[in-house]
Design a protein around this motif. Structure first.
Motif, PDB file in Angstrom:
ATOM      1  N   GLU A 125       0.800  -1.224   0.000  1.00  0.00           N
ATOM      2  CA  GLU A 125       0.000   0.000   0.000  1.00  0.00           C
ATOM      3  C   GLU A 125       0.836   1.278   0.000  1.00  0.00           C
ATOM      4  N   LEU A 126       2.038   1.229   0.577  1.00  0.00           N
ATOM      5  CA  LEU A 126       2.784   2.461   0.849  1.00  0.00           C
ATOM      6  C   LEU A 126       4.129   2.583   0.139  1.00  0.00           C
ATOM      7  N   ALA A 127       4.495   1.628  -0.674  1.00  0.00           N
ATOM      8  CA  ALA A 127       5.833   1.616  -1.272  1.00  0.00           C
ATOM      9  C   ALA A 127       6.131   2.853  -2.123  1.00  0.00           C
ATOM     10  N   GLU A 128       5.125   3.466  -2.708  1.00  0.00           N
ATOM     11  CA  GLU A 128       5.333   4.645  -3.556  1.00  0.00           C
ATOM     12  C   GLU A 128       5.536   5.924  -2.755  1.00  0.00           C
ATOM     13  N   TRP A 129       5.273   5.872  -1.489  1.00  0.00           N
ATOM     14  CA  TRP A 129       5.386   7.043  -0.619  1.00  0.00           C
ATOM     15  C   TRP A 129       6.870   7.316  -0.369  1.00  0.00           C
ATOM     16  N   PRO A 130       7.355   8.530  -0.627  1.00  0.00           N
ATOM     17  CA  PRO A 130       8.781   8.832  -0.475  1.00  0.00           C
ATOM     18  C   PRO A 130       9.330   8.605   0.948  1.00  0.00           C
ATOM     19  N   ASP A 131       8.506   8.778   1.966  1.00  0.00           N
ATOM     20  CA  ASP A 131       8.964   8.587   3.349  1.00  0.00           C
ATOM     21  C   ASP A 131       8.843   7.146   3.838  1.00  0.00           C
ATOM     22  N   TRP A 132       8.424   6.234   2.967  1.00  0.00           N
ATOM     23  CA  TRP A 132       8.210   4.848   3.389  1.00  0.00           C
ATOM     24  C   TRP A 132       9.445   4.224   4.050  1.00  0.00           C
TER      25      TRP A 132
ATOM     26  N   PRO B  72      -0.176 -19.124  21.248  1.00  0.00           N
ATOM     27  CA  PRO B  72      -0.048 -18.223  20.106  1.00  0.00           C
ATOM     28  C   PRO B  72      -0.162 -16.745  20.477  1.00  0.00           C
ATOM     29  N   VAL B  73       0.431 -15.939  19.633  1.00  0.00           N
ATOM     30  CA  VAL B  73       0.291 -14.484  19.703  1.00  0.00           C
ATOM     31  C   VAL B  73      -0.487 -14.084  18.454  1.00  0.00           C
ATOM     32  N   LEU B  74      -1.505 -13.275  18.637  1.00  0.00           N
ATOM     33  CA  LEU B  74      -2.314 -12.801  17.517  1.00  0.00           C
ATOM     34  C   LEU B  74      -1.920 -11.355  17.216  1.00  0.00           C
ATOM     35  N   LEU B  75      -1.569 -11.102  15.965  1.00  0.00           N
ATOM     36  CA  LEU B  75      -1.175  -9.767  15.516  1.00  0.00           C
ATOM     37  C   LEU B  75      -2.200  -9.275  14.499  1.00  0.00           C
ATOM     38  N   LYS B  76      -2.604  -8.020  14.648  1.00  0.00           N
ATOM     39  CA  LYS B  76      -3.569  -7.435  13.720  1.00  0.00           C
ATOM     40  C   LYS B  76      -3.021  -6.118  13.198  1.00  0.00           C
ATOM     41  N   LEU B  77      -3.282  -5.865  11.945  1.00  0.00           N
ATOM     42  CA  LEU B  77      -2.864  -4.642  11.282  1.00  0.00           C
ATOM     43  C   LEU B  77      -4.081  -4.035  10.602  1.00  0.00           C
ATOM     44  N   ASP B  78      -4.320  -2.755  10.845  1.00  0.00           N
ATOM     45  CA  ASP B  78      -5.375  -2.014  10.166  1.00  0.00           C
ATOM     46  C   ASP B  78      -4.772  -0.727   9.629  1.00  0.00           C
ATOM     47  N   LEU B  79      -4.866  -0.535   8.327  1.00  0.00           N
ATOM     48  CA  LEU B  79      -4.365   0.670   7.682  1.00  0.00           C
ATOM     49  C   LEU B  79      -5.554   1.464   7.169  1.00  0.00           C
ATOM     50  N   HIS B  80      -5.680   2.676   7.659  1.00  0.00           N
ATOM     51  CA  HIS B  80      -6.749   3.585   7.266  1.00  0.00           C
ATOM     52  C   HIS B  80      -6.111   4.782   6.551  1.00  0.00           C
ATOM     53  N   PRO B  81      -6.881   5.600   5.886  1.00  0.00           N
ATOM     54  CA  PRO B  81      -6.288   6.737   5.173  1.00  0.00           C
ATOM     55  C   PRO B  81      -5.488   7.687   6.068  1.00  0.00           C
ATOM     56  N   ASP B  82      -5.891   7.830   7.323  1.00  0.00           N
ATOM     57  CA  ASP B  82      -5.201   8.803   8.173  1.00  0.00           C
ATOM     58  C   ASP B  82      -4.470   8.202   9.372  1.00  0.00           C
TER      59      ASP B  82
ATOM     60  N   VAL C 216      -0.508   5.053  15.018  1.00  0.00           N
ATOM     61  CA  VAL C 216       0.279   6.189  14.547  1.00  0.00           C
ATOM     62  C   VAL C 216      -0.538   6.915  13.479  1.00  0.00           C
ATOM     63  N   ASN C 217      -0.555   8.234  13.591  1.00  0.00           N
ATOM     64  CA  ASN C 217      -1.250   9.052  12.601  1.00  0.00           C
ATOM     65  C   ASN C 217      -0.377   9.176  11.365  1.00  0.00           C
ATOM     66  N   LEU C 218      -1.004   9.084  10.216  1.00  0.00           N
ATOM     67  CA  LEU C 218      -0.276   9.184   8.958  1.00  0.00           C
ATOM     68  C   LEU C 218      -0.309  10.624   8.460  1.00  0.00           C
ATOM     69  N   PRO C 219       0.757  11.057   7.833  1.00  0.00           N
ATOM     70  CA  PRO C 219       0.815  12.435   7.344  1.00  0.00           C
ATOM     71  C   PRO C 219      -0.193  12.692   6.235  1.00  0.00           C
ATOM     72  N   THR C 220      -0.580  13.943   6.097  1.00  0.00           N
ATOM     73  CA  THR C 220      -1.578  14.293   5.079  1.00  0.00           C
ATOM     74  C   THR C 220      -1.057  14.079   3.662  1.00  0.00           C
ATOM     75  N   ASP C 221       0.261  14.193   3.437  1.00  0.00           N
ATOM     76  CA  ASP C 221       0.780  13.942   2.091  1.00  0.00           C
ATOM     77  C   ASP C 221       0.570  12.493   1.676  1.00  0.00           C
ATOM     78  N   LEU C 222       0.569  11.580   2.624  1.00  0.00           N
ATOM     79  CA  LEU C 222       0.303  10.173   2.325  1.00  0.00           C
ATOM     80  C   LEU C 222      -1.162   9.989   1.976  1.00  0.00           C
ATOM     81  N   THR C 223      -2.037  10.673   2.688  1.00  0.00           N
ATOM     82  CA  THR C 223      -3.468  10.564   2.421  1.00  0.00           C
ATOM     83  C   THR C 223      -3.779  10.993   0.988  1.00  0.00           C
ATOM     84  N   ARG C 224      -3.111  12.039   0.514  1.00  0.00           N
ATOM     85  CA  ARG C 224      -3.328  12.501  -0.862  1.00  0.00           C
ATOM     86  C   ARG C 224      -2.722  11.530  -1.877  1.00  0.00           C
ATOM     87  N   LEU C 225      -1.617  10.890  -1.516  1.00  0.00           N
ATOM     88  CA  LEU C 225      -0.927   9.968  -2.424  1.00  0.00           C
ATOM     89  C   LEU C 225      -1.745   8.724  -2.705  1.00  0.00           C
ATOM     90  N   SER C 226      -2.324   8.170  -1.651  1.00  0.00           N
ATOM     91  CA  SER C 226      -2.973   6.866  -1.781  1.00  0.00           C
ATOM     92  C   SER C 226      -4.475   6.976  -1.555  1.00  0.00           C
TER      93      SER C 226
END
Length: 148
Positions: A28-35, A65-75, A135-145
């Motif tokens: 999802e984020l590889a194109e973001w310059p700060d990735w 077991p350890v359960l790991l969850k990841l949720d990526l939202h626009p912000d 963690v809050n994502l920067p607004t430049d990322l929100t515009r990118l993706s």
């Protein structure tokens, strides 16, 4: 984007966890310059959280077991680490001080410095504890993706 991974409580699985987390996010984020900067930050956070579960919550019990969850939202991005240990009394936590030569307690400090929100609930769901890291994502990322 959401993803889950369940792994045994054994430090030999750290590379599996890193590959899962960073692989999902790279899609999802590889194109973001700060990735690359964020990739290292999130790797450290996940390794610290998982290793604390293995070493403290599930001491010498790799079958739990350890359960790991990841949720990526626009912000924002949220990670959850679920364990079945005895629970951690957050009220008893004493942050390390420059004067003290304290052995432990740095993990909680690291997590709080690298993430915008850190929340821990003992017995959040039955016998499971949950560490939520956001963690809050920067607004430049929100515009990118627009696919996030």
């Amino acid at each position: 984007m959401s993803s889950e991974l369940q792994v045994p409580s054994d430090l030999k699985f750290i590379s599996i966890i890193e590959d899962w987390l960073l692989g999902c996010l790279r899609l999802e984020l590889a194109e973001w310059p700060d990735w690359p900067k964020w990739e290292n930050r999130l790797r450290l956070v996940m390794v610290e959280a998982y290793s604390n579960v293995v070493r403290h919550a599930h001491q010498d019990k790799p079958h739990i077991p350890v359960l790991l969850k990841l949720d990526l939202h626009p912000d924002f991005l949220r990670l959850e680490v679920w364990d079945q240990g005895p629970g951690f009394d957050i009220d008893s936590y004493l942050p390390p001080t420059p004067d003290a030569q304290q052995e432990g307690g740095y993990g909680w400090l690291i997590l709080n410095r690298l993430m915008d929100k850190v929340d821990y609930q003992a017995a959040a769901r039955g016998n499971m504890n949950c560490l939520r890291l956001q963690v809050n994502l920067p607004t430049d990322l929100t515009r990118l993706s627009t696919s996030v």
